[in-house]
Scaffold this motif. Structure first.
Motif, short mmCIF file in Angstrom:
data_model
loop_
_atom_site.label_atom_id
_atom_site.label_comp_id
_atom_site.label_asym_id
_atom_site.label_seq_id
_atom_site.Cartn_x
_atom_site.Cartn_y
_atom_site.Cartn_z
N ALA A 283 0.84 -1.21 0.00
CA ALA A 283 0.00 0.00 0.00
C ALA A 283 0.86 1.25 0.00
N PHE A 284 2.15 1.09 0.35
CA PHE A 284 3.12 2.19 0.30
C PHE A 284 2.62 3.44 1.02
N GLY A 285 2.08 3.24 2.23
CA GLY A 285 1.69 4.38 3.04
C GLY A 285 0.59 5.22 2.45
N GLY A 286 -0.26 4.63 1.62
CA GLY A 286 -1.39 5.37 1.02
C GLY A 286 -1.23 5.64 -0.46
N LEU A 287 -0.04 5.39 -1.00
CA LEU A 287 0.18 5.66 -2.43
C LEU A 287 -0.68 4.76 -3.31
N ALA A 288 -0.79 3.48 -2.94
CA ALA A 288 -1.60 2.55 -3.75
C ALA A 288 -3.07 2.98 -3.81
N PRO A 289 -3.73 3.26 -2.68
CA PRO A 289 -5.12 3.73 -2.79
C PRO A 289 -5.23 5.08 -3.49
N LEU A 290 -4.23 5.95 -3.34
CA LEU A 290 -4.26 7.23 -4.05
C LEU A 290 -4.30 6.99 -5.56
N LEU A 291 -3.42 6.12 -6.07
CA LEU A 291 -3.39 5.85 -7.51
C LEU A 291 -4.66 5.16 -7.96
N SER A 292 -5.19 4.27 -7.12
CA SER A 292 -6.44 3.60 -7.46
C SER A 292 -7.58 4.60 -7.59
N MET A 293 -7.66 5.54 -6.66
CA MET A 293 -8.74 6.54 -6.71
C MET A 293 -8.58 7.47 -7.90
N LEU A 294 -7.34 7.83 -8.22
CA LEU A 294 -7.11 8.69 -9.38
C LEU A 294 -7.49 7.99 -10.68
N ASN A 295 -7.47 6.66 -10.67
CA ASN A 295 -7.84 5.87 -11.84
C ASN A 295 -9.25 5.31 -11.73
N ALA A 296 -10.10 5.92 -10.90
CA ALA A 296 -11.46 5.41 -10.70
C ALA A 296 -12.22 5.33 -12.02
N SER A 298 -15.57 4.98 -12.21
CA SER A 298 -16.82 5.73 -12.06
C SER A 298 -16.56 7.22 -12.19
N PRO A 299 -17.42 7.97 -12.89
CA PRO A 299 -17.23 9.42 -12.99
C PRO A 299 -17.67 10.12 -11.70
N GLY A 300 -17.27 11.35 -11.55
CA GLY A 300 -17.71 12.15 -10.41
C GLY A 300 -16.91 11.95 -9.15
N VAL A 301 -15.63 11.48 -9.28
CA VAL A 301 -14.78 11.26 -8.12
C VAL A 301 -13.67 12.31 -8.11
N ALA A 302 -13.59 13.07 -7.03
CA ALA A 302 -12.48 14.01 -6.81
C ALA A 302 -11.60 13.44 -5.71
N VAL A 303 -10.28 13.56 -5.86
CA VAL A 303 -9.35 12.92 -4.94
C VAL A 303 -8.50 13.98 -4.26
N VAL A 304 -8.39 13.87 -2.93
CA VAL A 304 -7.50 14.76 -2.17
C VAL A 304 -6.27 13.98 -1.74
N ASN A 305 -5.38 14.63 -1.04
CA ASN A 305 -4.11 14.01 -0.67
C ASN A 305 -4.31 12.92 0.40
N ILE A 306 -3.27 12.13 0.60
CA ILE A 306 -3.31 11.02 1.55
C ILE A 306 -3.58 11.54 2.96
N ASP A 307 -4.57 10.97 3.62
CA ASP A 307 -4.96 11.31 5.00
C ASP A 307 -5.44 12.75 5.15
N ASN A 308 -5.81 13.40 4.05
CA ASN A 308 -6.20 14.82 4.09
C ASN A 308 -7.69 14.98 4.36
N GLY A 309 -8.10 14.66 5.60
CA GLY A 309 -9.50 14.84 5.97
C GLY A 309 -9.93 16.29 5.90
N PHE A 310 -9.01 17.21 6.23
CA PHE A 310 -9.34 18.63 6.15
C PHE A 310 -9.74 19.02 4.73
N GLY A 311 -8.91 18.67 3.75
CA GLY A 311 -9.21 19.04 2.37
C GLY A 311 -10.51 18.42 1.88
N ALA A 312 -10.78 17.17 2.29
CA ALA A 312 -12.02 16.52 1.86
C ALA A 312 -13.24 17.19 2.46
#
Length: 338
Positions: A283-296, A298-312
């Protein structure tokens, strides 16, 4: 504005403007020099003269001609100026010109400027704890308490930061797992659409608990649900009525990061995906889910940085905002971050 810009220069300025284009006002630390005139001019260009504010520190050590030149530069740019009295010469230790005078005044000086801008423009203050000492965070809390007007939020606040804040604001809401403090503890009356925050599992809960109050305090209705990861897909299906009633859904997920794409395929509302640093080695500290989400898919998905609850939470609050902002409802758009 910025006269004479064309070609790549104009495109670069427009890109900077896109980054600055948030609700509320933007304060730019301003001295009248080239290095502060450029960001101020870019802010005016992007946001308009009514939303970009030049913040000029004024003290006995500021020469009259320097202040006059700074005011003239701001006038040419078309920005309003807020002059903040720093009072740096007040303490005897400063007037004695000791070797430690700059450090001696630093905490109090930045806290005063921080709070003065918040007070003058009715902004919401956001202090990012990492990189600040507990004394610095405590000084911000003191200034905001004495002003008595701002909504204050302290993110990434460790135990020592929390103790410093609670010593000055004992009624602040403290989410220890999320390393978050909010003051006053009660949010404003809700306006706008519903924000649903999903935590794929309990491990994602600290990130979700950061996102939820960030969305709630600008005045949004929020619902938090935990344990709805793709390993138990029936739980997601079981809450479709709630998900489809949301104006926006925030999804915090680690491991393979598949949950945001699944949710986006089930609802019409936009999905704000938050990759978390939860997962085994690959998972590389969140890098794997980050790349997965960027390649979603389904349309309508916006991605913020790893562990960035504030930005979300911030983005979700903007998406769910009512057509006309409620009077007095705070926005994290013009924050006091440094």
């Amino acid at each position: 504005m910025l006269p004479g810009l064309s070609g790549t220069d104009s495109e670069a300025a427009d890109r900077v403007g896109t980054l600055l284009h948030t609700p509320g006002r933007l304060g730019v630390a301003f001295s009248g020099g080239v290095d502060s005139c450029v960001p101020l001019a870019l802010a005016v260009r992007a946001l308009g003269a009514d939303r970009a504010v030049a913040v000029l520190g004024v003290s006995p050590s500021l020469a009259v001609d320097e202040r006059t030149a700074a005011l003239g530069a701001a006038a040419k740019i078309g920005a309003r100026v807020v002059e903040v009295a720093t009072h740096e010469g007040d303490p005897p230790t400063y007037r004695a010109n000791g070797l430690d005078r700059c450090f001696h005044r630093k905490d109090e000086l930045f806290a005063r400027i921080f709070a003065e801008v918040v007070r003058a423009h009715d902004l919401t203050a956001v202090a990012y704890g990492e990189g600040k000492t507990p004394d610095q965070v405590g000084a911000i809390a003191v200034e905001l308490r004495e002003r008595g007007r701002a909504v204050a939020l302290f993110t990434r606040a460790g135990p020592e930061h929390a103790r410093a804040v609670l010593a000055e604001l004992p009624d602040a809401r403290h989410e220890s797992a999320a390393r978050l403090l909010v003051w006053p503890p009660e949010p404003p009356a809700p306006e706008g659409g519903l924000v649903v925050v999903l935590a794929a599992g309990t491990s994602e809960l600290p990130v979700a608990r950061e996102a939820e109050p960030i969305a709630r305090y600008p005045g949004r209705r929020c619902e938090l649900a935990v344990g709805v990861g793709v390993a138990g897909l029936h739980r997601v299906i079981g809450m479709l009525d709630l998900l489809r009633s949301a104006r926006v859904v925030v999804v915090a997920a680690g491991m393979d990061g598949a949950l945001p794409s699944v949710v986006a395929g089930l609802v019409a509302a936009p999905v704000v995906a938050v990759p978390t640093s939860i997962g085994y080695g690959a998972a590389f500290g969140g890098l794997a889910p980050l790349l997965s989400m960027l390649n979603a898919c389904s349309p309508g998905v916006a991605v913020v940085n790893i562990d960035n609850g504030f930005g979300a939470g911030h983005l979700a609050a903007q998406i769910a905002a009512p057509p006309t902002p409620a009077a007095g409802a705070p926005s994290w758009g013009s924050d006091g971050r440094e």
